[in-house]
Design a protein around this motif. Structure first.
Motif, PDB file in Angstrom:
ATOM      1  N   PRO A   1       0.821  -1.222   0.000  1.00  0.00           N
ATOM      2  CA  PRO A   1       0.000   0.000   0.000  1.00  0.00           C
ATOM      3  C   PRO A   1       0.848   1.263   0.000  1.00  0.00           C
ATOM      4  CG  PRO A   1      -0.803  -1.583   1.618  1.00  0.00           C
ATOM      5  CD  PRO A   1       0.505  -2.112   1.122  1.00  0.00           C
ATOM      6  N   PRO A   2       0.369   2.333  -0.608  1.00  0.00           N
ATOM      7  CA  PRO A   2       1.105   3.608  -0.585  1.00  0.00           C
ATOM      8  C   PRO A   2       1.328   4.080   0.852  1.00  0.00           C
ATOM      9  CG  PRO A   2      -0.683   3.672  -2.181  1.00  0.00           C
ATOM     10  CD  PRO A   2      -0.867   2.418  -1.399  1.00  0.00           C
ATOM     11  N   GLY A   3       2.513   4.613   1.101  1.00  0.00           N
ATOM     12  CA  GLY A   3       2.833   5.092   2.429  1.00  0.00           C
ATOM     13  C   GLY A   3       3.222   4.000   3.403  1.00  0.00           C
ATOM     14  N   PHE A   4       3.348   2.767   2.922  1.00  0.00           N
ATOM     15  CA  PHE A   4       3.715   1.662   3.801  1.00  0.00           C
ATOM     16  C   PHE A   4       5.144   1.859   4.310  1.00  0.00           C
ATOM     17  CE2 PHE A   4       5.350  -2.571   4.713  1.00  0.00           C
ATOM     18  CZ  PHE A   4       4.332  -3.116   5.478  1.00  0.00           C
ATOM     19  N   ASP A   5       5.328   1.728   5.614  1.00  0.00           N
ATOM     20  CA  ASP A   5       6.639   1.924   6.235  1.00  0.00           C
ATOM     21  C   ASP A   5       7.522   0.721   5.922  1.00  0.00           C
ATOM     22  OD1 ASP A   5       8.830   2.570   7.723  1.00  0.00           O
ATOM     23  OD2 ASP A   5       7.849   2.387   9.675  1.00  0.00           O
TER      24      ASP A   5
END
Length: 672
Positions: free
Chosen positions: A559-563
């Motif tokens: 997912p976008p922004g996944f750390d």
């Protein structure tokens, strides 16, 4: 003359006090079983194994190792015993090979106490077997013989012991596996493997030789086909390293099989820089003024092979470890030989009634003790010579170590800057041996961490009365965990490492203050049962998500922004605040987390979690146990030493931890 046996062949034994030496090239379990004339084992007390290493007339190793030395006294075995079987098995736990067909053929030698070989046997023809009866010592017409057996069992020790008539075979096999697994949990992680042409090519000191030993050195624990800490993938010699799935935020792992540094007899440690044979050499390391004629080469920081100074220093540190391990093994072997020889000579004196009393007997005893003292003194001189050179090397290497390898009191931290690349390894403390208390070897573990860490807050065998207050020891354990976490944060690039804390009762507020005040935690420490459930749930979900993405070949579809940074979870005061579901999640993170970027650091006393029963035993075995005080608990599975571990702590009154964390926090702010 040594008899080289083949399967089924026998050979008479002229001695009753023997050593059986096993060399397998990969850690294996060695045991010895007593049986009657029909080959039947009457009970578990007739088997010497790592969980019960001594039985009448037998003594075996306490852990899995690549090389074993089993002691046998045939006069001391019970009269009902007619056979002594030597049993070998591959460890049931761990990532090592599961069948003997995947490893080099084990070699077994029967020797006298003087080291002279009586009979040898190479166990060939094994395929799917994971346990084997290697040799059998048996009575025949009042005399003892040895027979090469080589009978393998695909069902492991349980099948082997069942075949020999042991009623509780499976229970005993399980207890042996548990004892071996506990030894593995105490062992130190292997150093990062080096390429085949990057071996350090050191020489080791020779064991002390007496003038009447016919030039035959007392055989020490034979050097393994890699470094004593197994500088090789868990699959064993010649086996490919297990592949760790890559995922965003993970540095590439330069795994390669390490070739051995061949030990040589005679001479002292050679510090000369080895040359690469198959590739273009890297820039040469710093040079030192040439040594005077007849003097050993002067040590140089970074004299090992490697493409970068970081790699050369890493290889040099583990080369120092290998040298100390082998030199100490040679010293111990020489002392053991001197003592066994003196015992034999005194036994001969006492066996003759004419020499038991009077001047002749006294003179013989004094001569035996004098020869013993001479051999021990020679061994001590050889060890001192090697220690002197190692100390000289340590004095040069220690100041040159980068922050990831340096002690907290090193001046290198005053010039600390947040790095741009992940280092090869991390220093978690120091190691030393009782015979070499003058020198400390940095304990380096590879990055990213392959095992979680357990900071033991319980009373250790070495702490004595230093910490009468269990709360004081628990606080020191958490301070140790904070120091390790701060070092991990410091050696990773900005934004590449994230720390979470679970402190259910809030008892660690003061030791955790440096991390909290610096603002380097992902969130405030989780408190209470609700906080525990939330923190564990989020990290468990993260492991599941990354695991599915990697195994599905869609690591780029997270997912976008996944750390994507490495995650570290510090758990304080376990098992307070943990229910059964939380315990299962913790075990899951310990087992699956490291492969997918989630690492565990437990601060706990194992006895306090005993209420969960054996449920948590696999958890403790999967973690690398460290202590907040010096303790000799770290086992060396290759040479058999018990190393004393000393934690890497911040000096009292020093502000270096706060200064480093402040730079980490500032760099993270710029990164975000």
């Amino acid at each position: 003359m040594t008899a080289e046996l083949v399967r089924g062949q026998n050979h008479p034994l002229s001695q009753v006090r023997l050593e059986i030496r096993v060399s397998a090239g990969t850690p294996i379990v060695a045991a010895a079983a007593l049986s009657d004339e029909n080959g039947r084992i009457h009970g578990a007390e007739w088997v010497a194994h790592p969980g019960a290493p001594t039985q009448p007339g037998l003594e075996v190793s306490r852990q899995a190792a690549a090389d074993h030395r089993l002691a046998v006294d045939l006069d001391a075995v019970p009269e009902a015993v007619h056979r002594v079987g030597v049993l070998l098995a591959l460890p049931a736990a761990g990532a090592g090979p599961s069948r003997f067909g995947a490893v080099a053929a084990p070699f077994v030698a029967v020797t006298g106490l003087d080291g002279a070989e009586i009979a040898t046997y190479t166990i060939t023809g094994l395929e799917a077997e994971s346990a084997v009866v290697a040799l059998e010592l048996y009575r025949r017409q009042g005399a003892w013989k040895v027979r090469a057996v080589g009978q393998g069992y695909a069902g492991g020790l349980a099948e082997l012991l069942t075949d020999q008539g042991l009623p509780e075979a499976r229970r005993l096999a399980g207890s042996i596996d548990d004892a071996v697994a506990q030894g593995v949990a105490r062992s130190v992680q292997a150093p990062l493997p080096r390429t085949a042409d990057a071996d350090r090519s050191r020489q080791t000191a020779a064991p002390a030789l007496g003038p009447d030993q016919s030039g035959t050195a007392p055989q020490p624990d034979q050097a393994p086909p890699t470094s004593p800490y197994g500088g090789q993938p868990p699959g064993g010699p010649g086996q490919p390293a297990p592949q760790t799935p890559s995922y965003p935020g993970t540095a590439p792992d330069p795994n390669a099989v390490t070739q051995p540094s061949a030990p040589t007899t005679g001479g002292s440690i050679d510090y000369s820089h080895p040359r690469r044979q198959n590739t273009t050499p890297p820039p040469p390391p710093p040079t030192a003024p040439p040594a005077a004629p007849g003097q050993p080469a002067r040590p140089v920081a970074g004299d090992a092979t490697g493409w970068s100074m970081d790699e050369r220093l890493y290889n040099q540190v583990w080369g120092m470890f290998e040298d100390l391990a082998r030199s100490t093994a040679a010293y111990r072997s020489a002392v053991d030989f001197a003592e066994s020889r003196m015992d034999k000579e005194l036994e001969q004196v006492l066996s003759d009634p004419r020499s038991r009393i009077g001047g002749q007997g006294d003179a013989a005893r004094e001569a035996a003790r004098a020869r013993h003292d001479q051999l021990v003194a020679q061994a001590g001189e050889a060890l001192d010579r090697d220690l002197t050179q190692l100390i000289a090397e340590a004095e040069v290497v220690e100041p040159a170590l980068p922050p990831a390898y340096a002690r907290w009191d090193s001046p290198v931290w005053h010039a600390y800057r947040v790095p741009m690349e992940i280092p090869m390894a991390l220093r978690l403390g120091d190691l030393h041996l009782p015979e070499a208390d003058r020198i400390r070897i940095p304990m380096l573990v590879r990055l990213p961490l392959e095992r979680g860490l357990w900071i033991d807050s319980g009373r250790t065998g070495s702490s004595g009365g230093s910490f009468e207050d269990s709360h004081a020891l628990g606080r020191l354990a958490l301070e140790t965990a904070v120091a390790h976490a701060a070092r991990l944060l410091a050696v990773y690039p900005a934004g590449e490492f994230t720390v979470h804390v679970i402190d259910p009762a809030g008892s660690g507020a003061q030791p955790l203050a440096p991390l909290v005040q610096a603002g380097v935690l992902a969130a405030p420490p989780a408190l209470g049962a609700a906080g525990v459930a939330d923190a564990l749930g989020r990290l468990t979900q993260r492991v599941d998500l990354v695991q599915m993405a990697v195994r599905g070949g869609a690591a780029d579809s997270l997912p976008p922004g996944f750390d994507t940074s490495q995650q570290l979870l510090i758990v304080n005061d376990f098992p307070h605040g943990f229910d059964d579901r939380a315990v299962n999640q913790l075990r899951y993170l310990a087992d699956e987390g490291p492969a997918f970027g989630v690492h565990l650091m437990m601060v706990a006393d194992r006895e306090e979690s005993s209420g969960y029963g054996p449920l948590l035993d696999p958890l403790w075995r999967s973690l690398l146990r460290l202590t907040p005080v010096p303790d000799d608990h770290l086992a060396d599975p290759w040479v058999g030493h018990a190393w004393t571990y000393e934690p890497s702590l911040v000096p009292p009154g020093s502000k270096v931890l706060q200064q480093v964390l402040a730079q980490v926090a500032a760099a993270r702010t710029k990164y975000v």
